[in-house]
Scaffold this motif. Sequence first.
Motif, PDB file in Angstrom:
ATOM      1  N   ALA A 207     -11.204 -33.105  76.064  1.00 17.21           N
ATOM      2  CA  ALA A 207      -9.898 -32.530  76.399  1.00 17.21           C
ATOM      3  C   ALA A 207      -8.823 -33.014  75.435  1.00 17.21           C
ATOM      4  O   ALA A 207      -7.965 -32.230  74.983  1.00 17.21           O
ATOM      5  N   GLN A 208      -8.847 -34.290  75.101  1.00 14.92           N
ATOM      6  CA  GLN A 208      -7.826 -34.844  74.206  1.00 14.92           C
ATOM      7  C   GLN A 208      -7.939 -34.275  72.798  1.00 14.92           C
ATOM      8  O   GLN A 208      -6.915 -34.106  72.118  1.00 14.92           O
ATOM      9  N   LYS A 209      -9.142 -33.948  72.347  1.00 13.10           N
ATOM     10  CA  LYS A 209      -9.286 -33.351  71.018  1.00 13.10           C
ATOM     11  C   LYS A 209      -8.475 -32.070  70.917  1.00 13.10           C
ATOM     12  O   LYS A 209      -7.850 -31.788  69.877  1.00 13.10           O
ATOM     13  N   GLU A 210      -8.456 -31.308  71.992  1.00 14.45           N
ATOM     14  CA  GLU A 210      -7.691 -30.062  71.991  1.00 14.45           C
ATOM     15  C   GLU A 210      -6.193 -30.360  71.942  1.00 14.45           C
ATOM     16  O   GLU A 210      -5.438 -29.708  71.205  1.00 14.45           O
ATOM     17  N   ILE A 211      -5.759 -31.356  72.697  1.00 19.78           N
ATOM     18  CA  ILE A 211      -4.341 -31.758  72.676  1.00 19.78           C
ATOM     19  C   ILE A 211      -3.945 -32.225  71.281  1.00 19.78           C
ATOM     20  O   ILE A 211      -2.867 -31.902  70.771  1.00 19.78           O
ATOM     21  N   HIS A 212      -4.815 -33.006  70.652  1.00 17.01           N
ATOM     22  CA  HIS A 212      -4.496 -33.579  69.342  1.00 17.01           C
ATOM     23  C   HIS A 212      -4.356 -32.497  68.269  1.00 17.01           C
ATOM     24  O   HIS A 212      -3.644 -32.692  67.281  1.00 17.01           O
ATOM     25  N   GLN A 213      -5.028 -31.390  68.459  1.00 18.64           N
ATOM     26  CA  GLN A 213      -4.913 -30.287  67.502  1.00 18.64           C
ATOM     27  C   GLN A 213      -3.621 -29.502  67.697  1.00 18.64           C
ATOM     28  O   GLN A 213      -3.199 -28.776  66.796  1.00 18.64           O
ATOM     29  N   GLY A 214      -2.992 -29.677  68.875  1.00 16.67           N
ATOM     30  CA  GLY A 214      -1.729 -29.000  69.148  1.00 16.67           C
ATOM     31  C   GLY A 214      -1.916 -27.715  69.922  1.00 16.67           C
ATOM     32  O   GLY A 214      -2.290 -26.691  69.344  1.00 16.67           O
ATOM     33  N   VAL A 215      -1.699 -27.756  71.227  1.00 16.14           N
ATOM     34  CA  VAL A 215      -1.845 -26.558  72.053  1.00 16.14           C
ATOM     35  C   VAL A 215      -0.510 -25.814  72.113  1.00 16.14           C
ATOM     36  O   VAL A 215       0.549 -26.365  71.813  1.00 16.14           O
ATOM     37  N   ARG A 216      -0.575 -24.561  72.518  1.00 16.72           N
ATOM     38  CA  ARG A 216       0.636 -23.758  72.697  1.00 16.72           C
ATOM     39  C   ARG A 216       0.837 -23.507  74.192  1.00 16.72           C
ATOM     40  O   ARG A 216      -0.091 -23.122  74.894  1.00 16.72           O
ATOM     41  N   LEU A 217       2.080 -23.724  74.648  1.00 11.52           N
ATOM     42  CA  LEU A 217       2.439 -23.442  76.029  1.00 11.52           C
ATOM     43  C   LEU A 217       3.551 -22.405  76.050  1.00 11.52           C
ATOM     44  O   LEU A 217       4.507 -22.502  75.279  1.00 11.52           O
ATOM     45  N   ASP A 218       3.409 -21.417  76.934  1.00  8.03           N
ATOM     46  CA  ASP A 218       4.428 -20.372  76.998  1.00  8.03           C
ATOM     47  C   ASP A 218       5.401 -20.590  78.156  1.00  8.03           C
ATOM     48  O   ASP A 218       6.144 -19.692  78.526  1.00  8.03           O
ATOM     49  N   ILE A 219       5.383 -21.799  78.723  1.00 10.43           N
ATOM     50  CA  ILE A 219       6.321 -22.171  79.786  1.00 10.43           C
ATOM     51  C   ILE A 219       7.085 -23.417  79.361  1.00 10.43           C
ATOM     52  O   ILE A 219       6.609 -24.202  78.534  1.00 10.43           O
ATOM     53  N   SER A 220       8.260 -23.601  79.909  1.00  9.33           N
ATOM     54  CA  SER A 220       9.044 -24.807  79.617  1.00  9.33           C
ATOM     55  C   SER A 220       8.342 -26.025  80.193  1.00  9.33           C
ATOM     56  O   SER A 220       7.802 -25.987  81.301  1.00  9.33           O
ATOM     57  N   THR A 221       8.365 -27.106  79.426  1.00 10.96           N
ATOM     58  CA  THR A 221       7.628 -28.320  79.792  1.00 10.96           C
ATOM     59  C   THR A 221       8.532 -29.538  79.685  1.00 10.96           C
ATOM     60  O   THR A 221       9.241 -29.707  78.690  1.00 10.96           O
ATOM     61  N   LEU A 222       8.484 -30.380  80.706  1.00  8.48           N
ATOM     62  CA  LEU A 222       9.205 -31.660  80.712  1.00  8.48           C
ATOM     63  C   LEU A 222       8.177 -32.774  80.720  1.00  8.48           C
ATOM     64  O   LEU A 222       7.365 -32.872  81.646  1.00  8.48           O
ATOM     65  N   LEU A 223       8.192 -33.614  79.677  1.00  9.80           N
ATOM     66  CA  LEU A 223       7.249 -34.723  79.544  1.00  9.80           C
ATOM     67  C   LEU A 223       8.021 -36.026  79.697  1.00  9.80           C
ATOM     68  O   LEU A 223       8.866 -36.363  78.873  1.00  9.80           O
ATOM     69  N   MET A 224       7.723 -36.758  80.772  1.00  6.14           N
ATOM     70  CA  MET A 224       8.397 -38.034  81.052  1.00  6.14           C
ATOM     71  C   MET A 224       7.459 -39.205  80.810  1.00  6.14           C
ATOM     72  O   MET A 224       6.246 -39.101  81.050  1.00  6.14           O
ATOM     73  N   TYR A 225       8.040 -40.336  80.394  1.00  5.38           N
ATOM     74  CA  TYR A 225       7.257 -41.524  80.096  1.00  5.38           C
ATOM     75  C   TYR A 225       8.164 -42.747  80.155  1.00  5.38           C
ATOM     76  O   TYR A 225       9.389 -42.651  80.032  1.00  5.38           O
ATOM     77  N   SER A 226       7.577 -43.906  80.356  1.00  6.02           N
ATOM     78  CA  SER A 226       8.324 -45.160  80.370  1.00  6.02           C
ATOM     79  C   SER A 226       8.856 -45.495  78.977  1.00  6.02           C
ATOM     80  O   SER A 226       8.365 -44.987  77.973  1.00  6.02           O
ATOM     81  N   HIS A 227       9.827 -46.392  78.931  1.00  5.95           N
ATOM     82  CA  HIS A 227      10.387 -46.782  77.629  1.00  5.95           C
ATOM     83  C   HIS A 227       9.472 -47.726  76.867  1.00  5.95           C
ATOM     84  O   HIS A 227       9.665 -47.951  75.670  1.00  5.95           O
TER      85      HIS A 227
END
Length: 321
Positions: free
Chosen positions: A230-250
Amino acid sequence: MISSDSVEYRPDILGDDFEQATLDLPNDYEGQVVATLIRKKAAEPTKKAVLYIHGFIDYFFHTEMAEQFNQHGFDFYALDLRKYGRSYLPHQKYYNVHSLPEYDAEISEALDIIAQEGHEAVLLCGHSTGGLTTTLYAAHHPKHPLIKALWLNSPFYDFNMSTLEKKFAIPKMAAMGKRFPNMLFPSRLNKWYVPSLHADHHGEWLFNLEWKKLRYPLVRLSFVHAIHEAQKEIHQGVRLDISTLLMYSHQTTYPRKFNRDAQTSDVILNVKDMVKYGKKIQGDVTLCEIQNGLHDLVLSEKPVREKVYAELFSWLESKGL
């Protein structure tokens, strides 16, 4: 497709208007499979809903999060995925998965039910491994009639290991995991994470320690294989057609004994990986850093999670949801 008339809700273990329904799914390599859909409806009728997907070694118990969404006009739904929490069956191995798309069946069925229950817009949400799963689900189901936005809470976009380990060790373990799925390997999960959450230890939350274990020292290589693919696909760069909010710690820290870091940082994943691969997603992606956030941001200390909700609902309003 399941008919909403055939969905039988019953009171959930969380009480306070939470309900659950069992979703019967096709058998897999371990036999019978079910998932559990949990819901809590808002006080007033609404066409907006949330579908939340938990992380690894986890299940849904986040009553405050559900109430926050209800107060903002969303009906709240969550899944306990197959072999997790409410959905675990005695003949199964906990959390056992060979490929993340296995979860598409329960996610799709849950969305069908949500649509049939009168909703027209869904915010898809995922935490950690659930964040990886929901990112790929959204990418693989473009123009889905119901999914209007995606909220990611510390998504598992890379293993928290050294560059050399990620380049050489993980691919080898993943390949072994395809051939020997039940072989065990040290998980290297920080032992202070769950104690930092539970009210009987250092946290403020009550949850089932059989379903969300204090420690999980060994992981099956089938899981490494599933995540790596699954991560290999993410690392190649996926396309999303919806708005996305990505939250993470500092910050990410590695406490060897319990200290303040365990209560103010991500001790499970490297937040730099989330930012790196979040920026590779093609589409409308907003990155949001949360000061002193835990790995599961909505379980952070009260002032921190208040910031999480303020940012989230401000963003949703800006997107017309």
